[in-house]
Enzyme design. Structure first.
Site, PDB file in Angstrom:
ATOM      1  N   LYS A 192       0.885  -1.166   0.000  1.00 34.07           N
ATOM      2  CA  LYS A 192       0.000   0.000   0.000  1.00 34.07           C
ATOM      3  C   LYS A 192       0.920   1.212   0.000  1.00 34.07           C
ATOM      4  O   LYS A 192       0.875   2.081   0.887  1.00 34.07           O
ATOM      5  CB  LYS A 192      -0.926  -0.045   1.236  1.00 34.07           C
ATOM      6  CG  LYS A 192      -2.042   0.973   1.225  1.00 34.07           C
ATOM      7  CD  LYS A 192      -3.147   0.696   0.219  1.00 34.07           C
ATOM      8  CE  LYS A 192      -4.158   1.837   0.214  1.00 34.07           C
ATOM      9  NZ  LYS A 192      -5.161   1.709  -0.868  1.00 34.07           N
ATOM     10  N   ASP A 224      -5.518  -3.261  -2.220  1.00 31.53           N
ATOM     11  CA  ASP A 224      -6.948  -3.216  -2.562  1.00 31.53           C
ATOM     12  C   ASP A 224      -7.169  -3.731  -3.987  1.00 31.53           C
ATOM     13  O   ASP A 224      -8.069  -4.532  -4.251  1.00 31.53           O
ATOM     14  CB  ASP A 224      -7.530  -1.803  -2.355  1.00 31.53           C
ATOM     15  CG  ASP A 224      -6.684  -0.693  -2.955  1.00 31.53           C
ATOM     16  OD1 ASP A 224      -5.549  -0.966  -3.413  1.00 31.53           O
ATOM     17  OD2 ASP A 224      -7.167   0.464  -2.987  1.00 31.53           O
ATOM     18  N   ASP A 248      -2.294 -12.386   5.453  1.00 29.29           N
ATOM     19  CA  ASP A 248      -3.345 -13.021   6.257  1.00 29.29           C
ATOM     20  C   ASP A 248      -4.691 -12.856   5.559  1.00 29.29           C
ATOM     21  O   ASP A 248      -5.446 -13.818   5.385  1.00 29.29           O
ATOM     22  CB  ASP A 248      -3.378 -12.380   7.652  1.00 29.29           C
ATOM     23  CG  ASP A 248      -4.455 -12.990   8.529  1.00 29.29           C
ATOM     24  OD1 ASP A 248      -4.534 -14.228   8.582  1.00 29.29           O
ATOM     25  OD2 ASP A 248      -5.225 -12.229   9.149  1.00 29.29           O
ATOM     26  N   ASP A 252      -6.900 -15.841   3.005  1.00 29.35           N
ATOM     27  CA  ASP A 252      -8.275 -16.295   3.268  1.00 29.35           C
ATOM     28  C   ASP A 252      -9.139 -16.066   2.031  1.00 29.35           C
ATOM     29  O   ASP A 252      -9.926 -16.927   1.631  1.00 29.35           O
ATOM     30  CB  ASP A 252      -8.894 -15.535   4.456  1.00 29.35           C
ATOM     31  CG  ASP A 252      -8.807 -16.324   5.760  1.00 29.35           C
ATOM     32  OD1 ASP A 252      -7.776 -16.988   5.968  1.00 29.35           O
ATOM     33  OD2 ASP A 252      -9.752 -16.265   6.565  1.00 29.35           O
TER      34      ASP A 252
HETATM   35  C1  IPM Z   1      -3.472 -17.417  10.133  1.00 27.55           C
HETATM   36  C2  IPM Z   1      -4.311 -17.074  11.325  1.00 27.55           C
HETATM   37  C3  IPM Z   1      -3.419 -16.465  12.397  1.00 27.55           C
HETATM   38  C4  IPM Z   1      -2.829 -15.192  11.825  1.00 27.55           C
HETATM   39  C5  IPM Z   1      -4.101 -16.204  13.745  1.00 27.55           C
HETATM   40  C6  IPM Z   1      -4.753 -17.454  14.300  1.00 27.55           C
HETATM   41  C7  IPM Z   1      -3.149 -15.617  14.748  1.00 27.55           C
HETATM   42  O1  IPM Z   1      -5.356 -16.240  10.947  1.00 27.55           O
HETATM   43  O2  IPM Z   1      -2.516 -18.203  10.285  1.00 27.55           O
HETATM   44  O3  IPM Z   1      -3.772 -16.939   9.032  1.00 27.55           O
HETATM   45  O4  IPM Z   1      -3.454 -14.126  11.896  1.00 27.55           O
HETATM   46  O5  IPM Z   1      -1.718 -15.259  11.299  1.00 27.55           O
HETATM   47 MG    MG Z   2      -5.538 -15.962   8.849  1.00 23.83          MG
END
Ligand code: IPM
Ligand code: MG
Length: 362
Positions: A192, A224, A248, A252
Site C-alpha cells: 500500500k 486493494d 493473512d 483467506d
Molecule cells: C493465520 C491465522 C493467524 C494469523 C491467527 C490465528 C493468529 O489467521 O494463520 O492466518 O493471523 O496469522
Molecule cells: Mg488468517
C-alpha cells in the site's frame, strides 16, 4: 537419521484434523520407511487450561529442538475474554517468532475435481495455482509500540505500529524470488505504497532484490487492487509476496478460489528450511468435536513438511496423489460437497486418504 517432529493439536477442530494427519504419518512410518519420532505438546487454549500460558516454555523448547512442527489450530470462544497477551493466538505467534519463521508459504491450488466447489465460476478458477509468500514475523503483528491507552480527555485509544526494516523485507523477498524462479518466473509484490511509508520501503527493497533475479518478472499491486484482481482474474498470478497482515487477509480470500479454506496447507520456514506446518484455517469452534471438519488442509501440510523440512519429496508427492485419488472417488467433507453429494466425516476422509496412500505404496 531419525527426524524429530513435534505435534501440536491445539484447540477446536485441531485435535480432530491432527489425528487424521498422524494416521498418514503412521502409514508412511510403517510402510515406506519414514524415519521420524513424534512428540505431542500443548499450545493455545489447551495449554492455557493446563499451564496458564498459551506457549509453555516446554513446548517452545521442544519445537526449537525439533526438525519440524505440525500444528492443528488455536483459539476458541472460552478464551476470548482473556487479556490479548495471553490468548491462544499468542501461542502460535510466539512459536512463529520463537522459531524465526519469517517466510510463510501458502499454495492456493485448485484440484480439478473441485472446480465446481468454488463460489467462483469454474472457468475463472480452473487450473489455478498460486503461491502466496507471506512475511510472518514482522509488520503490524509484532510492531511496537502497541496497546490501548487512555488519552487526556479520558477517551481510550487503540494503537499498533506497522514497521518493516530493510533486512526483514530482503530476506522474505529472496525466498519469494527463488520460488518464482522454480515456477513460472512471475512475482507480484503487494503493498500500500501510496499511503503507508513502511510499504513504500517494501516496494523499493523488493525492486532492489529483484535485480538479483533478472529472469523473474516483477510487478507491484496495491493491496486493494490485488484483492479485486484475485476475484476478477486469479490465474494472472503465480507467486505473490505480501506483508504479514496483507497475506493473512489475501490468503483467506484466495482460499475460496480453491473451493474451501479446508483445502489449503501452509509452511512457515526459517532460513534453514526448518518449519512449522499448519492448515491456513482456524480452529472452527462452531463445528469442533462433531467429526465433520475437512482434514485435507492438515494432511496436505504433512506433504509440505515432508518436502521442505524432512527431505522426503517422493512421500510428499504420494500424499498429494492420495488426496487427489480420494477426491476423484467423489469423497467429500461437508465444506466441499455439491448439491446431491453426501458428506463424509473427518475420520472417514482421513481413512480414505490412508487407504489410497497405502494402495499407492504397494
Ligand atoms: C493465520 C491465522 C493467524 C494469523 C491467527 C490465528 C493468529 O489467521 O494463520 O492466518 O493471523 O496469522
Ligand atoms: Mg488468517
Amino acid at each position: 537419521m531419525t527426524k524429530r517432529v513435534v505435534v501440536l493439536a491445539g484447540d477446536g477442530i485441531g485435535p480432530e484434523i491432527i489425528a487424521e494427519a498422524v494416521k498418514v504419518l503412521n502409514v508412511l512410518q510403517q510402510r515406506a520407511g519414514l524415519a521420524i519420532h513424534t512428540e505431542a505438546a500443548l499450545v493455545g487454549g489447551a495449554a492455557i487450561d493446563v499451564t496458564g500460558y498459551p506457549l509453555p516454555k516446554e513446548t517452545l523448547d521442544l519445537a526449537q529442538k525439533a526438525d519440524a512442527v505440525l500444528l492443528g489450530a488455536v483459539g476458541g470462544y472460552q478464551w476470548e475474554h482473556l487479556d490479548i497477551r495471553i490468548r491462544p493466538e499468542k501461542g502460535l505467534l510466539g512459536l512463529r517468532a520463537g522459531l524465526d519463521l519469517f517466510a510463510n508459504l501458502r499454495p492456493v491450488v485448485l484440484f480439478p475435481q473441485l472446480r465446481h466447489a468454488s463460489t467462483l465460476k469454474a472457468k475463472v478458477v480452473a487450473g489455478l495455482d498460486i503461491l502466496i509468500v507471506r512475511e510472518l514475523i514482522g509488520g503490524i503483528y509484532f510492531g511496537q509500540p502497541r496497546g490501548i491507552r487512555t488519552l487526556a480527555n479520558g477517551e481510550r485509544q487503540g494503537y499498533n505500529t506497522l514497521v518493516y526494516s530493510e533486512s526483514e523485507i530482503e530476506r522474505v523477498a529472496h525466498v519469494a524470488f527463488a520460488l518464482a524462479q522454480k515456477r513460472s518466473k512471475r512475482l507480484c509484490s503487494v503493498d500500500k505504497a501510496n499511503v503507508l511509508e513502511a510499504t513504500e520501503l517494501w516496494r523499493e527493497v523488493v525492486t532492489r532484490v529483484g535485480k538479483d533475479y533478472p529472469d523473474v518478472s516483477l510487478s507491484h499491486l496495491y493491496v486493494d487492487n490485488a484483492a479485486m484482481q484475485l476475484v476478477r482474474a486469479p490465474k494472472q498470478f503465480d507467486v505473490m509476496l505480501t506483508t504479514n497482515l496483507f497475506g493473512d487477509i489475501l490468503s483467506d480470500l484466495a482460499s475460496m478460489l480453491s473451493g474451501s479454506i479446508g483445502m489449503l496447507p501452509s509452511a512457515s520456514l526459517d532460513k534453514n528450511n526448518k518449519g512449522l506446518y499448519e492448515p491456513i484455517h482456524g480452529s472452527a469452534p462452531d463445528i469442533a468435536g462433531q467429526n465433520k471438519a475437512n482434514p485435507l488442509a492438515t494432511i496436505l501440510s504433512v506433504a509440505m513438511m515432508l518436502r521442505h523440512s524432512l527431505n522426503e519429496a517422493a512421500m510428499a508427492d504420494q500424499i498429494e496423489q492420495a488426496v487427489s485419488d480420494v477426491l476423484s472417488q467423489g469423497i467429500r467433507t461437508a465444506d466441499i460437497c455439491q448439491a446431491g453429494e453426501t458428506p463424509v466425516s473427518t475420520s472417514a476422509m482421513g481413512d480414505a486418504v490412508v487407504a489410497a496412500l497405502a494402495a499407492g505404496l504397494e
